[in-house]
Design a protein around this motif. Structure first.
Motif, PDB file in Angstrom:
ATOM      1  N   ASP A  20      29.802  33.539  21.766  1.00  0.00           N
ATOM      2  CA  ASP A  20      30.794  33.275  22.615  1.00  0.00           C
ATOM      3  C   ASP A  20      31.355  34.712  23.147  1.00  0.00           C
ATOM      4  OD1 ASP A  20      31.373  30.876  22.578  1.00  0.00           O
ATOM      5  OD2 ASP A  20      32.517  30.827  20.914  1.00  0.00           O
ATOM      6  N   VAL A  21      31.038  35.242  24.320  1.00  0.00           N
ATOM      7  CA  VAL A  21      31.718  36.679  24.937  1.00  0.00           C
ATOM      8  C   VAL A  21      32.875  36.433  25.877  1.00  0.00           C
ATOM      9  CG1 VAL A  21      30.850  38.536  25.991  1.00  0.00           C
ATOM     10  CG2 VAL A  21      28.938  37.066  24.282  1.00  0.00           C
ATOM     11  N   VAL A  22      34.042  37.111  25.356  1.00  0.00           N
ATOM     12  CA  VAL A  22      34.206  37.701  26.720  1.00  0.00           C
ATOM     13  C   VAL A  22      34.428  38.877  27.077  1.00  0.00           C
ATOM     14  CG1 VAL A  22      37.376  37.313  27.367  1.00  0.00           C
ATOM     15  CG2 VAL A  22      36.434  35.578  25.396  1.00  0.00           C
ATOM     16  N   ALA A  23      34.222  38.880  28.390  1.00  0.00           N
ATOM     17  CA  ALA A  23      34.789  40.308  29.028  1.00  0.00           C
ATOM     18  C   ALA A  23      35.030  40.475  30.440  1.00  0.00           C
ATOM     19  CB  ALA A  23      33.111  40.821  29.979  1.00  0.00           C
ATOM     20  N   ASP A  24      35.943  41.432  30.363  1.00  0.00           N
ATOM     21  CA  ASP A  24      37.098  41.655  31.137  1.00  0.00           C
ATOM     22  C   ASP A  24      36.857  42.876  32.092  1.00  0.00           C
ATOM     23  OD1 ASP A  24      38.578  43.648  29.580  1.00  0.00           O
ATOM     24  OD2 ASP A  24      39.891  42.321  27.866  1.00  0.00           O
ATOM     25  N   MET A  25      38.189  42.383  32.612  1.00  0.00           N
ATOM     26  CA  MET A  25      38.653  43.786  34.152  1.00  0.00           C
ATOM     27  C   MET A  25      38.935  44.687  33.999  1.00  0.00           C
ATOM     28  SD  MET A  25      41.666  43.177  36.014  1.00  0.00           S
ATOM     29  CE  MET A  25      42.107  44.395  36.918  1.00  0.00           C
TER      30      MET A  25
ATOM     31  N   TRP B 211      32.183  41.945  37.836  1.00  0.00           N
ATOM     32  CA  TRP B 211      32.132  40.592  38.368  1.00  0.00           C
ATOM     33  C   TRP B 211      32.786  40.064  39.404  1.00  0.00           C
ATOM     34  CZ3 TRP B 211      33.144  34.950  39.299  1.00  0.00           C
ATOM     35  CH2 TRP B 211      32.589  34.537  39.835  1.00  0.00           C
ATOM     36  N   SER B 212      32.148  39.351  40.448  1.00  0.00           N
ATOM     37  CA  SER B 212      33.919  38.399  41.616  1.00  0.00           C
ATOM     38  C   SER B 212      32.595  37.737  42.806  1.00  0.00           C
ATOM     39  CB  SER B 212      34.060  39.655  42.389  1.00  0.00           C
ATOM     40  OG  SER B 212      33.350  40.154  43.195  1.00  0.00           O
ATOM     41  N   PRO B 213      33.077  37.107  42.864  1.00  0.00           N
ATOM     42  CA  PRO B 213      32.308  36.397  44.390  1.00  0.00           C
ATOM     43  C   PRO B 213      31.276  37.411  45.223  1.00  0.00           C
ATOM     44  CG  PRO B 213      34.327  35.133  44.207  1.00  0.00           C
ATOM     45  CD  PRO B 213      34.642  36.113  43.545  1.00  0.00           C
TER      46      PRO B 213
ATOM     47  N   PHE C 295      31.735  40.667  33.838  1.00  0.00           N
ATOM     48  CA  PHE C 295      33.208  41.530  33.276  1.00  0.00           C
ATOM     49  C   PHE C 295      34.337  41.231  34.857  1.00  0.00           C
ATOM     50  CE2 PHE C 295      30.292  43.745  30.822  1.00  0.00           C
ATOM     51  CZ  PHE C 295      31.175  44.788  29.876  1.00  0.00           C
ATOM     52  N   ARG C 296      34.908  40.490  34.435  1.00  0.00           N
ATOM     53  CA  ARG C 296      36.280  39.276  35.476  1.00  0.00           C
ATOM     54  C   ARG C 296      37.221  39.644  34.781  1.00  0.00           C
ATOM     55  NH1 ARG C 296      36.237  35.710  32.468  1.00  0.00           N
ATOM     56  NH2 ARG C 296      34.926  34.471  32.739  1.00  0.00           N
ATOM     57  N   THR C 297      38.404  39.233  35.256  1.00  0.00           N
ATOM     58  CA  THR C 297      39.449  38.563  34.198  1.00  0.00           C
ATOM     59  C   THR C 297      40.299  37.048  35.610  1.00  0.00           C
ATOM     60  OG1 THR C 297      40.260  40.333  33.169  1.00  0.00           O
ATOM     61  CG2 THR C 297      41.857  39.180  33.526  1.00  0.00           C
ATOM     62  N   PHE C 298      40.406  35.924  34.979  1.00  0.00           N
ATOM     63  CA  PHE C 298      41.105  35.286  36.099  1.00  0.00           C
ATOM     64  C   PHE C 298      42.170  35.200  34.985  1.00  0.00           C
ATOM     65  CE2 PHE C 298      36.767  33.649  35.481  1.00  0.00           C
ATOM     66  CZ  PHE C 298      36.556  33.657  36.960  1.00  0.00           C
ATOM     67  N   SER C 299      43.661  35.509  35.755  1.00  0.00           N
ATOM     68  CA  SER C 299      45.343  35.064  36.050  1.00  0.00           C
ATOM     69  C   SER C 299      46.437  34.650  36.746  1.00  0.00           C
ATOM     70  CB  SER C 299      45.737  36.282  35.505  1.00  0.00           C
ATOM     71  OG  SER C 299      45.320  37.340  36.646  1.00  0.00           O
ATOM     72  N   ILE C 300      47.318  34.807  36.327  1.00  0.00           N
ATOM     73  CA  ILE C 300      47.890  33.491  37.632  1.00  0.00           C
ATOM     74  C   ILE C 300      49.652  34.692  37.553  1.00  0.00           C
ATOM     75  CG2 ILE C 300      49.971  32.234  36.941  1.00  0.00           C
ATOM     76  CD1 ILE C 300      48.709  30.189  35.771  1.00  0.00           C
TER      77      ILE C 300
ATOM     78  N   VAL D  14      54.729  33.589  45.251  1.00  0.00           N
ATOM     79  CA  VAL D  14      54.812  32.282  46.185  1.00  0.00           C
ATOM     80  C   VAL D  14      53.236  32.554  44.181  1.00  0.00           C
ATOM     81  CG1 VAL D  14      52.514  30.428  46.569  1.00  0.00           C
ATOM     82  CG2 VAL D  14      54.211  31.700  48.691  1.00  0.00           C
ATOM     83  N   LYS D  15      52.885  31.376  43.757  1.00  0.00           N
ATOM     84  CA  LYS D  15      52.119  31.255  42.502  1.00  0.00           C
ATOM     85  C   LYS D  15      50.808  31.209  42.426  1.00  0.00           C
ATOM     86  CE  LYS D  15      54.837  30.475  38.900  1.00  0.00           C
ATOM     87  NZ  LYS D  15      54.361  31.570  37.508  1.00  0.00           N
ATOM     88  N   ARG D  16      49.933  32.497  42.725  1.00  0.00           N
ATOM     89  CA  ARG D  16      48.933  32.560  42.614  1.00  0.00           C
ATOM     90  C   ARG D  16      47.516  32.545  41.438  1.00  0.00           C
ATOM     91  NH1 ARG D  16      48.713  31.397  48.188  1.00  0.00           N
ATOM     92  NH2 ARG D  16      49.927  32.707  49.654  1.00  0.00           N
ATOM     93  N   PRO D  17      46.493  32.228  41.657  1.00  0.00           N
ATOM     94  CA  PRO D  17      45.504  32.332  41.080  1.00  0.00           C
ATOM     95  C   PRO D  17      44.369  34.084  41.491  1.00  0.00           C
ATOM     96  CG  PRO D  17      44.588  31.484  42.970  1.00  0.00           C
ATOM     97  CD  PRO D  17      45.687  31.617  43.634  1.00  0.00           C
ATOM     98  N   LEU D  18      44.142  34.647  40.388  1.00  0.00           N
ATOM     99  CA  LEU D  18      43.798  36.002  40.244  1.00  0.00           C
ATOM    100  C   LEU D  18      43.218  36.538  40.118  1.00  0.00           C
ATOM    101  CD1 LEU D  18      47.470  37.726  39.720  1.00  0.00           C
ATOM    102  CD2 LEU D  18      46.442  37.020  41.522  1.00  0.00           C
ATOM    103  N   ILE D  19      41.902  37.026  40.190  1.00  0.00           N
ATOM    104  CA  ILE D  19      40.444  37.145  40.439  1.00  0.00           C
ATOM    105  C   ILE D  19      40.252  38.982  40.256  1.00  0.00           C
ATOM    106  CG2 ILE D  19      38.196  37.220  40.300  1.00  0.00           C
ATOM    107  CD1 ILE D  19      39.097  34.289  42.117  1.00  0.00           C
ATOM    108  N   ASN D  20      40.609  39.520  38.633  1.00  0.00           N
ATOM    109  CA  ASN D  20      40.566  40.416  38.863  1.00  0.00           C
ATOM    110  C   ASN D  20      41.647  41.739  39.161  1.00  0.00           C
ATOM    111  OD1 ASN D  20      38.126  40.776  37.493  1.00  0.00           O
ATOM    112  ND2 ASN D  20      36.449  40.997  39.559  1.00  0.00           N
ATOM    113  N   GLY D  21      43.285  41.175  39.215  1.00  0.00           N
ATOM    114  CA  GLY D  21      44.083  41.257  39.385  1.00  0.00           C
ATOM    115  C   GLY D  21      44.272  40.978  40.899  1.00  0.00           C
ATOM    116  N   GLU D  22      43.720  40.487  41.631  1.00  0.00           N
ATOM    117  CA  GLU D  22      44.160  40.335  43.013  1.00  0.00           C
ATOM    118  C   GLU D  22      43.733  38.829  43.619  1.00  0.00           C
ATOM    119  OE1 GLU D  22      42.165  43.958  45.233  1.00  0.00           O
ATOM    120  OE2 GLU D  22      40.565  42.884  44.775  1.00  0.00           O
TER     121      GLU D  22
END
Length: 621
Positions: free
Chosen positions: A224-229, A280-282, A305-310, A316-324
């Motif tokens: 199990d590996v979690v690699a963040d931004m 990592w991003s699209p 390496f990526r971070t998903f957050s709200i 407006v509530k948004r899904p953030l990918i690497n803070g964006e």
């Protein structure tokens, strides 16, 4: 002379039992360009790229198969097997060579040799199954090895003590699969014993790769590996002996350079930092290779390496990918094939669908109440396609307490076995109320909490479609054909937009276009259900015109309201449904590429006017 001939025939008798009974691809109701080129060595790729070792052996190929009568019956004699079958495949598929429906009980058999080096120096031999639908009971050399229940999950057995010291070993697998028969509430997704309209031909049996690997007695079982931004890496290395042995992990870039490493203790989480990793991003799906060492065991893997957050963007509530905030647009992806049902003909065919989506500019897909093989998720990681992963639903009935508990057990497995893939960013619990308890209590609240405990790094969509009671991170609307995404209007059975959650159009579009019989699933019930498609457009000009209008409406909702993501129905036709970007045989692409690329790009541009990240201009693949 006669004596010598007789003696020679006696010598051949044991060999005759292993000769092929005569495998042949059956003629499906519709084929693809890959149907007749699969051969007899299917899926030769290493099947589990996130836990890869050097010593392994595929058991895919031609096995023996026969019907069975009841659980616990005696192992069949070799001469009793009725025909050959391709492994992996669904028994119902043409590629299996069997193509029979509703086989509740069946037997598989094959023989295999274990290389001598596999058992040297105390090494163990693991027999791995990537997926068997629904229950597999495994025997090696006539001895019961174990049973596994759940048609979507990989499992293995240590078979070292069951092996012969030399010569061939015999493997038998007894399969039980009731699909959606009355009284059973297993995860089945869209499978049914009575296919019609939006429910399709089921998959029974060994439908993903079977393989052997050699491992040290103390070996890695879970990574199990979690690699963040920020470059923070959290690692847990699960092991067979459950001890506290030291482990070392190295992070390696595409040039082969070690850019970071960490040391820790097995079965305990530990952290280290990689300085300034490429994220990592699209738009930029950068992956790093991993090497993990535990004593004599070395495995290779990868991460991103990526971070998903709200976050709140312009109120407006948004899904953030690497803070964006990046608008997410994808298709409902069901993963059915006319020749293989659940099993794609090969990796090339499977990835073809994904490349079509990426080429049009989509950055996401929703894997709809099905779970794929590991190479599918690896391809999404490599291509930069975000994944909404559904839990396969139960049939459209209310489960009892035991059935609900087992379904939740299997949801745990879904998360545990797939939380390493960088592309997965949302777990879906329930689809449109299927198998969902909604009268006595609302289980999705406790289940959401449980999923967040197992994986706090991703979003949870508790109820996609309806029966939404406010659980999870997403407010998910389903509506055909036009969207209602984060808007002040809605239609039953969806609910009014909840501004405390992120707005997603979980399904819309669904416009259909009939084609000639050459590209249709040639089954009467499927033909009869075509007119149940949400909308039928008489030609491709009309189809593309309607697509443009619906995407324009979605663009308006992004600009005016709170829409953060949308899922178009769907990637391909499936049996009696004719509303895919691609026909079921993948030979016709309905979408006008330039028009759809432009319309999809406009969605991302619209999000940029609401505080979203402006996308890179996309080039055709």
């Amino acid at each position: 002379m006669r004596t010598n001939l007789f003696t020679s025939l006696l010598t051949l008798i044991p060999m005759l039992g292993n000769l092929a009974l005569g495998y042949e691809v059956q003629t499906p109701p519709l084929d693809t360009d890959w149907t007749y080129s699969v051969g007899t060595d299917p899926w030769p790729e290493y099947p589990r790229p996130q836990l890869q070792r050097s010593q392994w052996q595929s058991l895919n190929g031609i096995w023996k198969w026969k019907t069975a009568s009841y659980p616990g019956e005696a192992l069949p004699e070799s001469h009793s097997f009725q025909q050959d079958i391709m492994v992996p495949s669904c028994i119902e598929s043409a590629l299996s060579g069997v193509m029979k429906m509703n086989q509740t009980y069946s037997w598989y058999s094959t023989g295999f040799h274990v290389p001598h080096g596999y058992v040297q120096n105390g090494h163990r031999v693991l027999l791995n199954f990537e997926a068997v639908d629904h229950q597999a009971t495994v025997y090696v050399n006539g001895e019961l090895v174990g049973t596994h229940t759940g048609g979507y999950w990989h499992f293995n057995f240590d078979i070292t003590k069951y092996l012969t010291s030399n010569g061939e070993n015999t493997l038998h697998v007894f399969v039980f699969d009731p699909t959606d028969a009355q009284g059973y509430m297993n995860p089945v997704g869209k499978q049914t014993r009575t296919p019609s309209h939006i429910f399709y031909t089921p998959c029974t049996g060994i439908w993903q790769t079977v393989w052997l690997e050699s491992v040290p007695e103390s070996h890695i079982t879970q990574l199990d590996v979690v690699a963040d931004m920020s470059g923070q890496v959290n690692v847990t290395v699960g092991t067979s002996c459950k001890g506290s042995d030291p482990v070392v992990i190295s992070v390696i870039d595409s040039d082969g350079k070690v850019v970071g490493s960490g040391k820790g203790i097995a079965n305990q989480a530990f952290d280290f930092v990689v300085k300034s990793p490429d994220l990592w991003s699209p738009d930029s799906p950068t992956l790093y290779n991993l090497t993990v060492k535990l004593g004599d065991d070395i495995v290779n893997s990868y991460t991103g390496f990526r971070t998903f957050s709200i976050g709140e963007v312009e109120g407006v509530k948004r899904p953030l990918i690497n803070g964006e905030f990046i608008f997410q647009f994808g298709t409902l992806d069901q993963g059915f094939w006319p020749d293989g049902i659940y099993t794609p003909p090969n990796r090339e065919a499977m990835v073809y669908d994904l490349k079509v989506l990426k080429d049009l500019g989509l950055n996401m897909l929703r894997k709809h109440i099905k779970v794929e093989n590991a190479l599918f998720y690896q391809a999404c990681d490599q291509l930069g396609l975000l994944l909404i992963q559904d839990m396969p639903s139960m049939p459209l009935r209310k489960p009892d307490a035991d059935q609900q508990a087992d379904w939740e057990r299997q949801l745990d497995i879904l998360v545990k076995q797939h939380r390493n893939y960088p592309s997965i960013y949302t777990w879906v619990i329930y689809n449109e109320g299927w198998g969902q308890i909604s009268d006595d209590y609302y289980p999705e609240f406790n289940i959401t909490t449980r999923v967040k405990e197992l994986d706090p790094t991703r979003f949870v969509d508790a109820t996609t479609g309806w029966n939404d009671h406010g659980a999870g991170d997403w407010h998910d609307n389903h509506h055909y054909a036009n969207p209602q995404c984060g808007t002040p209007f809605y239609s039953i059975a969806s609910t009014p937009y909840d501004n405390q959650r992120i707005a997603i159009q979980g399904e819309f579009g669904g416009i259909g276009h009939n084609v000639s019989a050459d590209h249709l699933w040639k089954v009467k019930d499927a033909f009869l259900s075509i007119n149940q498609t949400y909308e039928i457009d008489l030609d491709l000009d009309a189809y593309n015109y309607r697509g443009h209008l619906l995407l324009s409406e979605l663009r308006d909702q992004i600009e005016r309201y709170a829409c953060s993501a949308a899922v178009w129905t769907q990637t391909t036709d499936v049996e009696g449904e004719v509303n895919g970007f691609l026909t079921y045989d993948r030979r016709i692409q309905r979408t006008d590429k330039n028009q759809w690329r432009s319309d999809i790009e406009a969605l991302y541009d619209a999000a940029a006017t609401r505080g979203g990240k402006a996308p890179k201009r996309r080039m055709a693949l």
